[in-house]
Scaffold this motif. Structure first.
Motif, PDB file in Angstrom:
ATOM      1  N   VAL A 144      -2.643  -7.609  -7.392  1.00 21.47           N
ATOM      2  CA  VAL A 144      -1.428  -7.255  -6.660  1.00 21.47           C
ATOM      3  C   VAL A 144      -1.852  -6.620  -5.343  1.00 21.47           C
ATOM      4  CG1 VAL A 144       0.017  -7.010  -8.705  1.00 21.47           C
ATOM      5  CG2 VAL A 144      -1.243  -5.027  -7.874  1.00 21.47           C
ATOM      6  N   GLY A 145      -1.130  -6.996  -4.276  1.00 21.57           N
ATOM      7  CA  GLY A 145      -1.514  -6.522  -2.944  1.00 21.57           C
ATOM      8  C   GLY A 145      -2.821  -7.140  -2.502  1.00 21.57           C
ATOM      9  N   CYS A 146      -2.889  -8.460  -2.532  1.00 23.65           N
ATOM     10  CA  CYS A 146      -4.164  -9.163  -2.314  1.00 23.65           C
ATOM     11  C   CYS A 146      -4.603  -9.189  -0.860  1.00 23.65           C
ATOM     12  CB  CYS A 146      -4.075 -10.586  -2.841  1.00 23.65           C
ATOM     13  SG  CYS A 146      -2.862 -11.636  -1.996  1.00 23.65           S
ATOM     14  N   GLY A 147      -3.699  -8.846   0.072  1.00 27.01           N
ATOM     15  CA  GLY A 147      -4.087  -8.946   1.479  1.00 27.01           C
ATOM     16  C   GLY A 147      -4.507 -10.372   1.811  1.00 27.01           C
ATOM     17  N   THR A 155      -5.711  -6.093 -11.008  1.00 27.07           N
ATOM     18  CA  THR A 155      -6.332  -5.177 -10.059  1.00 27.07           C
ATOM     19  C   THR A 155      -5.278  -4.673  -9.081  1.00 27.07           C
ATOM     20  OG1 THR A 155      -6.934  -6.899  -8.451  1.00 27.07           O
ATOM     21  CG2 THR A 155      -8.528  -6.414 -10.197  1.00 27.07           C
ATOM     22  N   ALA A 156      -5.306  -3.367  -8.836  1.00 27.91           N
ATOM     23  CA  ALA A 156      -4.432  -2.743  -7.843  1.00 27.91           C
ATOM     24  C   ALA A 156      -5.321  -1.848  -6.993  1.00 27.91           C
ATOM     25  CB  ALA A 156      -3.337  -1.935  -8.531  1.00 27.91           C
ATOM     26  N   ILE A 157      -5.834  -2.394  -5.922  1.00 32.82           N
ATOM     27  CA  ILE A 157      -6.825  -1.719  -5.086  1.00 32.82           C
ATOM     28  C   ILE A 157      -6.186  -1.360  -3.743  1.00 32.82           C
ATOM     29  CG2 ILE A 157      -9.148  -1.851  -4.121  1.00 32.82           C
ATOM     30  CD1 ILE A 157      -9.053  -2.094  -7.183  1.00 32.82           C
ATOM     31  N   PHE A 158      -5.953  -0.074  -3.527  1.00 30.11           N
ATOM     32  CA  PHE A 158      -5.317   0.422  -2.303  1.00 30.11           C
ATOM     33  C   PHE A 158      -4.010  -0.308  -2.005  1.00 30.11           C
ATOM     34  CE2 PHE A 158      -9.914   1.295  -1.639  1.00 30.11           C
ATOM     35  CZ  PHE A 158      -9.834   2.670  -1.575  1.00 30.11           C
ATOM     36  N   VAL A 159      -3.174  -0.429  -3.057  1.00 28.29           N
ATOM     37  CA  VAL A 159      -1.885  -1.097  -2.855  1.00 28.29           C
ATOM     38  C   VAL A 159      -0.716  -0.251  -3.319  1.00 28.29           C
ATOM     39  CG1 VAL A 159      -2.151  -2.376  -5.023  1.00 28.29           C
ATOM     40  CG2 VAL A 159      -0.532  -3.176  -3.323  1.00 28.29           C
ATOM     41  N   LEU A 160      -0.843   0.432  -4.455  1.00 29.30           N
ATOM     42  CA  LEU A 160       0.293   1.187  -4.986  1.00 29.30           C
ATOM     43  C   LEU A 160       0.640   2.376  -4.104  1.00 29.30           C
ATOM     44  CD1 LEU A 160      -0.609   0.951  -8.768  1.00 29.30           C
ATOM     45  CD2 LEU A 160       1.102  -0.367  -7.499  1.00 29.30           C
ATOM     46  N   SER A 161      -0.300   2.832  -3.290  1.00 26.44           N
ATOM     47  CA  SER A 161      -0.029   3.909  -2.333  1.00 26.44           C
ATOM     48  C   SER A 161       0.917   3.467  -1.226  1.00 26.44           C
ATOM     49  CB  SER A 161      -1.338   4.409  -1.717  1.00 26.44           C
ATOM     50  OG  SER A 161      -2.043   3.330  -1.124  1.00 26.44           O
ATOM     51  N   ALA A 162       1.129   2.173  -1.062  1.00 28.11           N
ATOM     52  CA  ALA A 162       2.050   1.667  -0.049  1.00 28.11           C
ATOM     53  C   ALA A 162       3.492   1.657  -0.550  1.00 28.11           C
ATOM     54  CB  ALA A 162       1.636   0.260   0.378  1.00 28.11           C
ATOM     55  N   ILE A 163       3.682   2.072  -1.806  1.00 23.57           N
ATOM     56  CA  ILE A 163       5.007   2.062  -2.426  1.00 23.57           C
ATOM     57  C   ILE A 163       5.542   3.489  -2.480  1.00 23.57           C
ATOM     58  CG2 ILE A 163       6.269   1.562  -4.560  1.00 23.57           C
ATOM     59  CD1 ILE A 163       4.169  -0.607  -5.124  1.00 23.57           C
ATOM     60  N   PRO A 164       6.785   3.723  -2.034  1.00 23.03           N
ATOM     61  CA  PRO A 164       7.346   5.079  -2.077  1.00 23.03           C
ATOM     62  C   PRO A 164       7.374   5.645  -3.496  1.00 23.03           C
ATOM     63  CG  PRO A 164       8.702   3.647  -0.706  1.00 23.03           C
ATOM     64  CD  PRO A 164       7.697   2.758  -1.386  1.00 23.03           C
ATOM     65  N   TYR A 165       7.301   6.953  -3.587  1.00 24.39           N
ATOM     66  CA  TYR A 165       7.232   7.676  -4.854  1.00 24.39           C
ATOM     67  C   TYR A 165       8.285   7.204  -5.854  1.00 24.39           C
ATOM     68  CZ  TYR A 165       7.646  11.668  -8.072  1.00 24.39           C
ATOM     69  OH  TYR A 165       7.722  12.457  -9.198  1.00 24.39           O
ATOM     70  N   GLU A 166       9.527   7.105  -5.413  1.00 24.04           N
ATOM     71  CA  GLU A 166      10.632   6.829  -6.329  1.00 24.04           C
ATOM     72  C   GLU A 166      10.634   5.391  -6.849  1.00 24.04           C
ATOM     73  OE1 GLU A 166      12.224   6.328  -2.085  1.00 24.04           O
ATOM     74  OE2 GLU A 166      10.872   7.681  -3.181  1.00 24.04           O
ATOM     75  N   ARG A 167       9.772   4.530  -6.298  1.00 19.51           N
ATOM     76  CA  ARG A 167       9.738   3.123  -6.732  1.00 19.51           C
ATOM     77  C   ARG A 167       8.437   2.764  -7.453  1.00 19.51           C
ATOM     78  NH1 ARG A 167      11.455  -0.583  -1.794  1.00 19.51           N
ATOM     79  NH2 ARG A 167      12.532  -1.773  -3.416  1.00 19.51           N
ATOM     80  N   GLN A 168       7.547   3.724  -7.578  1.00 20.88           N
ATOM     81  CA  GLN A 168       6.241   3.430  -8.169  1.00 20.88           C
ATOM     82  C   GLN A 168       6.328   3.072  -9.654  1.00 20.88           C
ATOM     83  OE1 GLN A 168       4.008   6.940  -7.149  1.00 20.88           O
ATOM     84  NE2 GLN A 168       3.721   6.315  -5.028  1.00 20.88           N
ATOM     85  N   LEU A 169       7.214   3.735 -10.399  1.00 18.58           N
ATOM     86  CA  LEU A 169       7.325   3.441 -11.828  1.00 18.58           C
ATOM     87  C   LEU A 169       7.739   1.988 -12.051  1.00 18.58           C
ATOM     88  CD1 LEU A 169       7.184   4.329 -14.758  1.00 18.58           C
ATOM     89  CD2 LEU A 169       9.553   5.150 -14.567  1.00 18.58           C
ATOM     90  N   GLN A 170       8.639   1.471 -11.233  1.00 13.42           N
ATOM     91  CA  GLN A 170       9.054   0.077 -11.373  1.00 13.42           C
ATOM     92  C   GLN A 170       7.882  -0.864 -11.134  1.00 13.42           C
ATOM     93  OE1 GLN A 170      11.827  -1.195 -12.559  1.00 13.42           O
ATOM     94  NE2 GLN A 170      10.924  -3.235 -12.334  1.00 13.42           N
ATOM     95  N   ALA A 171       7.012  -0.522 -10.191  1.00 16.41           N
ATOM     96  CA  ALA A 171       5.827  -1.351  -9.938  1.00 16.41           C
ATOM     97  C   ALA A 171       4.916  -1.363 -11.166  1.00 16.41           C
ATOM     98  CB  ALA A 171       5.071  -0.838  -8.720  1.00 16.41           C
ATOM     99  N   PHE A 172       4.713  -0.205 -11.798  1.00 20.20           N
ATOM    100  CA  PHE A 172       3.881  -0.139 -12.999  1.00 20.20           C
ATOM    101  C   PHE A 172       4.506  -0.930 -14.149  1.00 20.20           C
ATOM    102  CE2 PHE A 172       1.399   2.970 -10.838  1.00 20.20           C
ATOM    103  CZ  PHE A 172       0.225   3.132 -11.558  1.00 20.20           C
ATOM    104  N   LYS A 173       5.817  -0.862 -14.305  1.00 19.64           N
ATOM    105  CA  LYS A 173       6.491  -1.652 -15.344  1.00 19.64           C
ATOM    106  C   LYS A 173       6.269  -3.138 -15.118  1.00 19.64           C
ATOM    107  CE  LYS A 173      10.261   1.586 -16.368  1.00 19.64           C
ATOM    108  NZ  LYS A 173      11.731   1.840 -16.240  1.00 19.64           N
ATOM    109  N   ASN A 174       6.357  -3.553 -13.874  1.00 20.98           N
ATOM    110  CA  ASN A 174       6.186  -4.960 -13.532  1.00 20.98           C
ATOM    111  C   ASN A 174       4.761  -5.423 -13.854  1.00 20.98           C
ATOM    112  OD1 ASN A 174       7.121  -7.413 -12.568  1.00 20.98           O
ATOM    113  ND2 ASN A 174       7.302  -6.746 -10.447  1.00 20.98           N
ATOM    114  N   ILE A 175       3.784  -4.608 -13.500  1.00 25.14           N
ATOM    115  CA  ILE A 175       2.387  -4.922 -13.798  1.00 25.14           C
ATOM    116  C   ILE A 175       2.168  -5.029 -15.306  1.00 25.14           C
ATOM    117  CG2 ILE A 175       0.052  -3.948 -13.777  1.00 25.14           C
ATOM    118  CD1 ILE A 175       0.722  -2.868 -10.950  1.00 25.14           C
TER     119      ILE A 175
END
Length: 252
Positions: free
Chosen positions: A65-68, A134-154
Motif C-alpha cells: 500500500v502506498g507503492c509510489g 507492506t506499509a512503508i512510510f505511507v500510513l503517516s500520510a493519513i490523518p489521525y481520525e482516518r487511520q483505523l479505517q486504513a488498518f481495517k482495510n489492510i
C-alpha cells in the motif's frame, strides 16, 4: 514539548483543506519529481526476508500500500522473481510510473489506484488472500481520525497468519523537530504537520500504532525504533532520524 511551547496550529479551514486535497497534493508531487525523489528500497528484503521468501511450490502474494513509483516493488522482485505483487497508491501518476517501469511484468505486478481509506481493497485483491502487506512510510500520510479505517482495510485482505510489515515516521524524528521550529505555520495537531508541498506527515509512537493493529485483529510480533544519524556536510548539519518499524500477524 509542553503544550504552551507548541507552534501555532493551522485553523480548521486550512487543516481540513490540506486533508481533503491530499490526493491532489501527491499527484502534484509525482508530476514534479517523477521517479527521481525516492531511492529504491533494497534494504526491505534484507530486514524482513522471512516475510517475502518463497517456500518451494508455494508462491507468496504481496500487497504494497502506498507503492509510489515502485521503489519497493522492483527491488523486491529482483530478489524474489516469483512473487505475485499487488501494489496501490492513491496518486494515479505514481501508478502510471509503476506501469511504465522497464521491469514491469503484468504476470507478476498488479498496480491499481486506491485510496485505502475510501475504497475497499477487496475490490482489487481477493479477500483474505495476501501473505504480506507492506506499509512503508505511507500510513503517516493519513490523518489521525482516518487511520483505523486504513488498518481495517489492510486486515481485510490478509490471510489468517499473514503479516503486516510497517515502517514509518516516529516521535523524536528530526523531521518533526524541524516542523516544530519552523516559522511557517504547519501544525494540524501535535502529531500531524503539513509540508510546503501540501502533503501531510503524522508522527507515530509505539502505543498508537500497536493499538490500531490490535483493534483490527493483528498480533504484535516485533516493534522497535530504528535510529539513523544522517550528516549533511554541505550544511554542516547532523540529523537524527527516528523511525518505527514493526511486524504484526493476523490472528483470525
Amino acid at each position: 514539548m509542553p503544550e504552551d511551547q507548541l507552534p501555532q496550529k493551522l485553523n480548521d479551514f486550512w487543516s481540513e483543506k490540506y486533508k481533503r486535497e491530499s490526493q491532489k497534493s501527491w499527484d502534484k508531487f509525482y508530476k514534479r519529481n517523477e521517479t527521481r525523489f525516492f531511492k529504491d528500497r533494497h534494504w526491505l528484503n534484507r530486514e524482513f526476508d522471512s516475510y517475502f521468501g518463497i517456500p518451494e511450490n508455494e508462491p507468496r502474494t504481496i500487497l504494497e500500500v502506498g507503492c509510489g513509483v515502485g521503489n519497493l516493488v522492483y527491488p523486491l522482485l529482483e530478489c524474489q522473481p516469483n512473487l505475485k505483487v499487488y501494489c496501490c497508491d492513491f496518486s494515479s501518476r505514481a501508478v502510471e510510473f509503476v506501469q511504465k517501469n522497464e521491469n514491469y511484468d503484468a504476470e507478476h505486478v498488479f498496480p491499481f489506484v486506491c485510496d485505502i481509506v475510501e475504497t475497499p481493497l477487496v475490490n482489487f485483491v481477493p479477500n483474505a488472500s495476501v501473505d504480506t502487506v507492506t506499509a512503508i512510510f505511507v500510513l503517516s500520510a493519513i490523518p489521525y481520525e482516518r487511520q483505523l479505517q486504513a488498518f481495517k482495510n489492510i486486515s481485510s485482505v490478509l490471510k489468517p497468519g499473514g503479516h503486516l510489515v510497517f515502517r514509518d515516521y516516529c516521535e523524536g524524528d528530526y523531521a518533526k523537530e524541524k516542523f516544530l521550529n519552523s516559522k511557517e505555520p504547519s501544525m494540524i495537531d501535535e502529531h500531524t504537520f503539513v509540508r510546503q508541498d501540501g502533503t501531510i506527515s503524522y508522527f507515530f509512537d509505539e502505543k498508537r500504532v500497536d493499538e490500531l493493529a490490535s483493534d483490527v485483529g493483528l498480533e504484535n510480533i516485533s516493534l522497535e525504533r530504528v535510529q539513523r544519524s544522517v550528516d549533511n556536510r554541505k550544511r554542516e548539519l547532523s540529523m537524527q532520524r527516528v523511525f518505527l518499524q514493526g511486524v504484526w500477524r493476523k490472528k483470525y
